[in-house]
Enzyme design. Structure first.
Site, PDB file in Angstrom:
ATOM      1  N   SER A   1     -16.189 -35.644  -5.136  1.00  0.00           N
ATOM      2  CA  SER A   1     -16.763 -34.715  -4.162  1.00  0.00           C
ATOM      3  C   SER A   1     -18.248 -34.516  -4.442  1.00  0.00           C
ATOM      4  O   SER A   1     -18.716 -34.718  -5.570  1.00  0.00           O
ATOM      5  CB  SER A   1     -16.049 -33.356  -4.243  1.00  0.00           C
ATOM      6  OG  SER A   1     -16.391 -32.676  -5.443  1.00  0.00           O
TER       7      SER A   1
ATOM      8  N   LYS B   1     -12.024 -24.103 -14.464  1.00  0.00           N
ATOM      9  CA  LYS B   1     -11.057 -23.415 -13.605  1.00  0.00           C
ATOM     10  C   LYS B   1     -10.028 -24.371 -12.994  1.00  0.00           C
ATOM     11  O   LYS B   1      -8.952 -23.932 -12.565  1.00  0.00           O
ATOM     12  CB  LYS B   1     -11.778 -22.658 -12.485  1.00  0.00           C
ATOM     13  CG  LYS B   1     -12.451 -23.526 -11.446  1.00  0.00           C
ATOM     14  CD  LYS B   1     -13.121 -22.701 -10.376  1.00  0.00           C
ATOM     15  CE  LYS B   1     -13.766 -23.571  -9.306  1.00  0.00           C
ATOM     16  NZ  LYS B   1     -12.803 -24.418  -8.596  1.00  0.00           N
ATOM     17  N   ASP B   2     -10.344 -25.671 -12.969  1.00  0.00           N
ATOM     18  CA  ASP B   2      -9.413 -26.650 -12.402  1.00  0.00           C
ATOM     19  C   ASP B   2      -8.489 -27.277 -13.437  1.00  0.00           C
ATOM     20  O   ASP B   2      -7.589 -28.043 -13.070  1.00  0.00           O
ATOM     21  CB  ASP B   2     -10.197 -27.771 -11.707  1.00  0.00           C
ATOM     22  CG  ASP B   2     -10.922 -27.296 -10.460  1.00  0.00           C
ATOM     23  OD1 ASP B   2     -10.431 -26.341  -9.821  1.00  0.00           O
ATOM     24  OD2 ASP B   2     -11.986 -27.866 -10.146  1.00  0.00           O
TER      25      ASP B   2
ATOM     26  N   SER C   1      -7.268 -19.643  -1.521  1.00  0.00           N
ATOM     27  CA  SER C   1      -7.120 -19.135  -2.881  1.00  0.00           C
ATOM     28  C   SER C   1      -6.195 -17.918  -2.906  1.00  0.00           C
ATOM     29  O   SER C   1      -6.470 -16.910  -2.253  1.00  0.00           O
ATOM     30  CB  SER C   1      -8.501 -18.751  -3.433  1.00  0.00           C
ATOM     31  OG  SER C   1      -8.390 -17.913  -4.562  1.00  0.00           O
TER      32      SER C   1
ATOM     33  N   ARG D   1      -5.836 -16.004  -5.364  1.00  0.00           N
ATOM     34  CA  ARG D   1      -6.603 -14.960  -6.060  1.00  0.00           C
ATOM     35  C   ARG D   1      -7.449 -14.166  -5.067  1.00  0.00           C
ATOM     36  O   ARG D   1      -7.447 -12.922  -5.080  1.00  0.00           O
ATOM     37  CB  ARG D   1      -7.496 -15.610  -7.120  1.00  0.00           C
ATOM     38  CG  ARG D   1      -8.510 -14.677  -7.763  1.00  0.00           C
ATOM     39  CD  ARG D   1      -9.474 -15.460  -8.640  1.00  0.00           C
ATOM     40  NE  ARG D   1     -10.264 -16.431  -7.883  1.00  0.00           N
ATOM     41  CZ  ARG D   1     -11.425 -16.139  -7.281  1.00  0.00           C
ATOM     42  NH1 ARG D   1     -11.920 -14.929  -7.347  1.00  0.00           N
ATOM     43  NH2 ARG D   1     -12.083 -17.084  -6.624  1.00  0.00           N
ATOM     44  N   ARG D   2      -8.176 -14.873  -4.209  1.00  0.00           N
ATOM     45  CA  ARG D   2      -9.023 -14.189  -3.229  1.00  0.00           C
ATOM     46  C   ARG D   2      -8.181 -13.445  -2.193  1.00  0.00           C
ATOM     47  O   ARG D   2      -8.499 -12.317  -1.802  1.00  0.00           O
ATOM     48  CB  ARG D   2      -9.936 -15.200  -2.542  1.00  0.00           C
ATOM     49  CG  ARG D   2     -11.029 -15.756  -3.446  1.00  0.00           C
ATOM     50  CD  ARG D   2     -11.772 -16.878  -2.759  1.00  0.00           C
ATOM     51  NE  ARG D   2     -12.885 -17.382  -3.570  1.00  0.00           N
ATOM     52  CZ  ARG D   2     -13.284 -18.647  -3.598  1.00  0.00           C
ATOM     53  NH1 ARG D   2     -12.636 -19.554  -2.870  1.00  0.00           N
ATOM     54  NH2 ARG D   2     -14.305 -19.013  -4.342  1.00  0.00           N
TER      55      ARG D   2
ATOM     56  N   ARG E   1      -8.843 -25.425   2.971  1.00  0.00           N
ATOM     57  CA  ARG E   1      -9.111 -26.160   1.756  1.00  0.00           C
ATOM     58  C   ARG E   1     -10.136 -27.239   2.033  1.00  0.00           C
ATOM     59  O   ARG E   1     -10.609 -27.419   3.139  1.00  0.00           O
ATOM     60  CB  ARG E   1      -7.817 -26.756   1.176  1.00  0.00           C
ATOM     61  CG  ARG E   1      -6.886 -25.710   0.586  1.00  0.00           C
ATOM     62  CD  ARG E   1      -5.953 -26.269  -0.469  1.00  0.00           C
ATOM     63  NE  ARG E   1      -6.639 -27.159  -1.373  1.00  0.00           N
ATOM     64  CZ  ARG E   1      -6.323 -28.444  -1.519  1.00  0.00           C
ATOM     65  NH1 ARG E   1      -5.347 -28.986  -0.811  1.00  0.00           N
ATOM     66  NH2 ARG E   1      -6.982 -29.207  -2.353  1.00  0.00           N
ATOM     67  N   GLY E   2     -10.501 -27.977   0.989  1.00  0.00           N
ATOM     68  CA  GLY E   2     -11.532 -28.989   1.105  1.00  0.00           C
ATOM     69  C   GLY E   2     -12.750 -28.582   0.304  1.00  0.00           C
ATOM     70  O   GLY E   2     -12.871 -27.436  -0.137  1.00  0.00           O
ATOM     71  N   ASN E   3     -13.667 -29.528   0.090  1.00  0.00           N
ATOM     72  CA  ASN E   3     -14.861 -29.189  -0.686  1.00  0.00           C
ATOM     73  C   ASN E   3     -15.746 -28.227   0.099  1.00  0.00           C
ATOM     74  O   ASN E   3     -15.530 -27.981   1.289  1.00  0.00           O
ATOM     75  CB  ASN E   3     -15.618 -30.461  -1.101  1.00  0.00           C
ATOM     76  CG  ASN E   3     -16.135 -31.259   0.074  1.00  0.00           C
ATOM     77  OD1 ASN E   3     -16.797 -30.737   0.961  1.00  0.00           O
ATOM     78  ND2 ASN E   3     -15.850 -32.566   0.083  1.00  0.00           N
TER      79      ASN E   3
ATOM     80  N   ARG F   1     -15.748 -27.097   4.112  1.00  0.00           N
ATOM     81  CA  ARG F   1     -15.418 -25.748   4.571  1.00  0.00           C
ATOM     82  C   ARG F   1     -16.546 -25.154   5.409  1.00  0.00           C
ATOM     83  O   ARG F   1     -16.294 -24.455   6.402  1.00  0.00           O
ATOM     84  CB  ARG F   1     -15.117 -24.843   3.372  1.00  0.00           C
ATOM     85  CG  ARG F   1     -13.861 -25.241   2.622  1.00  0.00           C
ATOM     86  CD  ARG F   1     -13.477 -24.216   1.591  1.00  0.00           C
ATOM     87  NE  ARG F   1     -12.852 -24.851   0.435  1.00  0.00           N
ATOM     88  CZ  ARG F   1     -12.309 -24.188  -0.566  1.00  0.00           C
ATOM     89  NH1 ARG F   1     -12.320 -22.862  -0.571  1.00  0.00           N
ATOM     90  NH2 ARG F   1     -11.770 -24.826  -1.584  1.00  0.00           N
TER      91      ARG F   1
ATOM     92  N   CYS G   1       0.422 -22.042  -9.985  1.00  0.00           N
ATOM     93  CA  CYS G   1      -0.698 -22.151  -9.045  1.00  0.00           C
ATOM     94  C   CYS G   1      -0.614 -21.145  -7.903  1.00  0.00           C
ATOM     95  O   CYS G   1      -1.602 -20.932  -7.201  1.00  0.00           O
ATOM     96  CB  CYS G   1      -0.812 -23.566  -8.488  1.00  0.00           C
ATOM     97  SG  CYS G   1       0.602 -24.038  -7.466  1.00  0.00           S
TER      98      CYS G   1
END
Length: 311
Positions: A14, A83-84, A131, A133-134, A151-153, A157, A244
């Site tokens: 990416s 984080k990944d 996410s 989390r968000r 999703r996506g880079n 987005r 996840c």
């Protein structure tokens, strides 16, 4: 120690991942001017799959192909966003982290075409994010807003936002900095407003454990504070054994005095239950601090909360 003439660096393909590799190449060239580097980009399962990550091994989907290239001897060094990298299981056998680079911004940013802040968004505003989390934190703090899966880079987005698939986005400040798109930020959210993911803003350099020459060379890029913070955060996540789909957030912080603290949260997906812990290391080492904070949350019921979420 024999110095290799060429270090092959493997990474996701990416734009953001390749920008991260360029940072590593620049810092490595400054430290060891005589060493050449070559970039080996790979497309990971996580980059190809636009659905629910839990259906393709969760976060490991972003590292599996990179790890495979390293273990197969096709590359000498892997660059990962911490984080990944899954923390609920050890690194792939035969590999080690050689360094954690100086930490970038850990915060999230709101992107809104009209420049509105989070508190100014009208009810029903569609926030593009996949996410958990968000989504959990928005559900807790701004339940009048609607999250739509995206999703996506980061570039992809932003394109989706421009085409009306959402009214606003939440993206990592550090990622926008790496691709040179801080111009789109409407508001930077404090960690108290949007607690970051474990490992936010830290790049990790991974090598085969037997490649001591490469390890010795790249370890010079490491930042001691980032190492302590990453160690505490990853141990915290390891003890919790989150998956996840677990809305887990937290960050460690090294003070100038040398003191280390760790703040962490576990949420239900609907944001109605929030478990909090915040501890200072004192005499504890980073791994013990991470364990202690995890145990504090487990005593509050984090295990039942995490296990109750489908994955």
């Amino acid at each position: 120690m024999s110095t290799p003439e060429l270090i092959r660096i493997v990474s996701r393909d990416s734009p953001m991942a390749l920008a991260q590799v360029e940072r590593v190449r620049t810092e490595l060239a400054a430290l060891h001017p005589g060493i050449r580097t070559e970039v080996i980009p790979v497309k990971t399962t996580g980059d190809k799959w636009m659905g629910d990550l839990s259906l393709v091994e969760g976060k490991g989907a972003f590292t599996k192909e990179v790890d495979a290239a390293l273990l197969a001897g096709e590359a000498d060094l892997a660059v990962h966003c911490v984080k990944d990298v899954p923390a609920d299981r050890p690194l792939p056998a035969g590999t080690v982290f050689a360094a954690f680079l100086k930490r970038d911004d850990i915060r999230d940013a709101l992107i809104h075409p009209a420049g509105l802040t989070l508190d100014e968004l009208p009810a029903g505003t569609r926030i593009g994010t996949s996410s958990v989390r968000r989504r959990a934190q928005l559900a807790a703090s701004h339940p009048q807003l609607e999250c739509v899966p995206m999703r996506g880079n980061a570039n992809r987005r932003l394109d989706k936002l421009a085409h009306g698939e959402a009214d606003a986005l939440l993206l990592a400040v550090s990622g926008l900095e790496r691709i040179g798109r801080t111009d789109v930020i409407a508001e930077v959210l404090a960690p108290e407003v949007m607690c970051p993911p474990i490992g936010a803003g830290i790049l990790a350099l991974q090598c085969r454990e037997g490649d001591t020459d490469v390890i010795d060379i790249v370890s010079g890029l490491g930042d001691p504070d980032a190492h302590r913070e990453a160690t505490a955060e990853r141990m915290f996540l390891h003890v919790l054994q989150g998956h996840c789909n677990s809305p887990i957030a937290g960050y460690a912080k090294s003070e100038r005095s040398g003191d280390l603290s760790l703040r962490a949260c576990v949420f239900t997906p609907d944001g109605k239950t929030v478990l909090n812990a915040h501890e200072w290391a004192g005499p504890l080492d980073p791994a013990t601090l991470g364990t202690s904070v995890a145990v504090t949350l487990l005593r509050q019921g984090a295990r039942d909360l995490i296990d109750s979420i489908a994955h």
